[in-house]
Design an enzyme around this catalytic site. Structure first.
Site, PDB file in Angstrom:
ATOM      1  N   ASP A 202       7.837 -20.397  -8.812  1.00 59.53           N
ATOM      2  CA  ASP A 202       7.771 -21.513  -7.863  1.00 59.53           C
ATOM      3  C   ASP A 202       6.790 -21.240  -6.724  1.00 59.53           C
ATOM      4  O   ASP A 202       6.694 -22.029  -5.786  1.00 59.53           O
ATOM      5  CB  ASP A 202       9.172 -21.796  -7.303  1.00 59.53           C
ATOM      6  CG  ASP A 202       9.278 -23.136  -6.589  1.00 59.53           C
ATOM      7  OD1 ASP A 202       8.527 -24.055  -6.946  1.00 59.53           O
ATOM      8  OD2 ASP A 202      10.091 -23.258  -5.661  1.00 59.53           O
ATOM      9  N   SER A 226       9.237 -29.324  -4.030  1.00 54.30           N
ATOM     10  CA  SER A 226       9.291 -29.291  -5.492  1.00 54.30           C
ATOM     11  C   SER A 226      10.190 -30.427  -5.974  1.00 54.30           C
ATOM     12  O   SER A 226      11.253 -30.673  -5.401  1.00 54.30           O
ATOM     13  CB  SER A 226       9.853 -27.950  -5.978  1.00 54.30           C
ATOM     14  OG  SER A 226       9.068 -26.874  -5.523  1.00 54.30           O
ATOM     15  N   GLN A 276       5.213 -27.833 -13.275  1.00 56.20           N
ATOM     16  CA  GLN A 276       5.980 -28.347 -12.123  1.00 56.20           C
ATOM     17  C   GLN A 276       5.313 -29.583 -11.543  1.00 56.20           C
ATOM     18  O   GLN A 276       4.083 -29.675 -11.499  1.00 56.20           O
ATOM     19  CB  GLN A 276       6.107 -27.294 -11.015  1.00 56.20           C
ATOM     20  CG  GLN A 276       7.001 -27.755  -9.859  1.00 56.20           C
ATOM     21  CD  GLN A 276       6.991 -26.766  -8.695  1.00 56.20           C
ATOM     22  OE1 GLN A 276       6.106 -26.795  -7.855  1.00 56.20           O
ATOM     23  NE2 GLN A 276       7.962 -25.870  -8.681  1.00 56.20           N
TER      24      GLN A 276
END
Length: 283
Positions: A202, A226, A276
């Protein structure tokens, strides 16, 4: 010997059982403005793995980040045993604070199988030993944020191949590369190494979309978070040896940015892939 901050991270990524298929987790950065998304992602993976037979390794994880997590509150992880088949197991995990979900995740596990082999080759990049760590850079430049040391702490060693000056942003080519590993040895438990990779995954994906558009997380003109995250584990991974994380921005539009990444081990084996989508909404 495991460094103190790394030992803390390993404890944070090892939620304790509170009831059948219910786990409680703490937060790594209690003074941060919100919970780091990679932490909850990794905790959900570990909670799911704790309910699966040890001969089944994680091969994919998909998650939606629903609400900002409060770093001052414990996280409750509830696991639903969706499937235990002949070779595959599937789990659904909900991470909650104050009774409301902050993340929902599906995690799939598989008994080891046989098949053909193919992968994209390892890119040619400088060796990690030739690059300064992000901690060294932050200390030298006086930019250390003690409340949120994901890439600059004493638990992970992150070394950017592609440097971004977030204080003077300008549009850059849409890719970033970084070497990353833990700062010390990690016990021989594959779900722990996989959860550490999830934690690492991440770090750069929103960054590459910001860099490609000349934006910066240090400026207050863009709301950043996110939104959803997908991981595929291709082979067992070691998080305490160098991993090359390469990321590329695919598309920025509608106040969102989509990026994909790859993790290679030092032997050039592609061990995991990630995609993502992040919120990049102008205020």
């Amino acid at each position: 010997m495991i460094p103190l901050m790394l030992d803390q991270l390993l404890q944070i990524l090892s939620p304790r059982a509170a009831d059948e298929d219910v786990f409680i987790a703490e937060n790594m950065h209690p003074d941060a403005p919100r919970v780091y998304g990679g932490q909850v992602l990794a905790q959900a993976l570990r909670a799911a793995a704790a309910t699966v037979a040890p001969d089944r390794a994680v091969h994919s994880q998909h998650a939606y980040f629903l609400r900002p997590g409060d770093p001052g509150e414990q996280i409750r992880l509830e696991v639903d045993r969706a499937l235990d088949g002949g070779s595959l197991s599937s789990r659904r995990v909900v991470a909650l604070q104050r009774g409301k979900p902050i993340l929902v995740s599906s995690v799939s596990f598989q008994r080891e199988g046989r098949g053909d082999e193919f992968q994209q080759p390892l890119p040619s990049v400088p060796a990690p030993e030739t690059l300064p760590s992000e901690r060294e850079r932050a200390l030298a430049e006086g930019t250390m944020d003690e409340s949120f040391m994901v890439a600059t702490g004493l638990d992970l060693d992150v070394r950017l191949v592609t440097r971004v000056d977030w204080r003077n942003p300008k549009p850059l080519p849409p890719y970033l590369q970084a070497w990353v590993k833990t700062t010390g040895p990690v016990p021989e438990e594959q779900s722990l190494h996989a959860s550490l990779l999830a934690y690492m995954s991440d770090i750069l994906l929103i960054d590459v979309c910001l860099a490609a558009t000349g934006r910066s997380f240090l400026l207050d003109d863009c709301q950043i978070a996110s939104l959803d995250h997908a991981l595929w584990f291709h082979t067992p991974v070691r998080a305490d040896d160098w991993l090359l994380h390469t990321v590329e921005a695919e598309r920025v539009s509608g106040g969102r940015g989509l990026a994909r990444g790859k993790f290679y081990n030092p032997e050039g084996v592609l061990v995991a892939s990630v995609v993502q989508q992040g919120l990049m909404r102008l205020r």
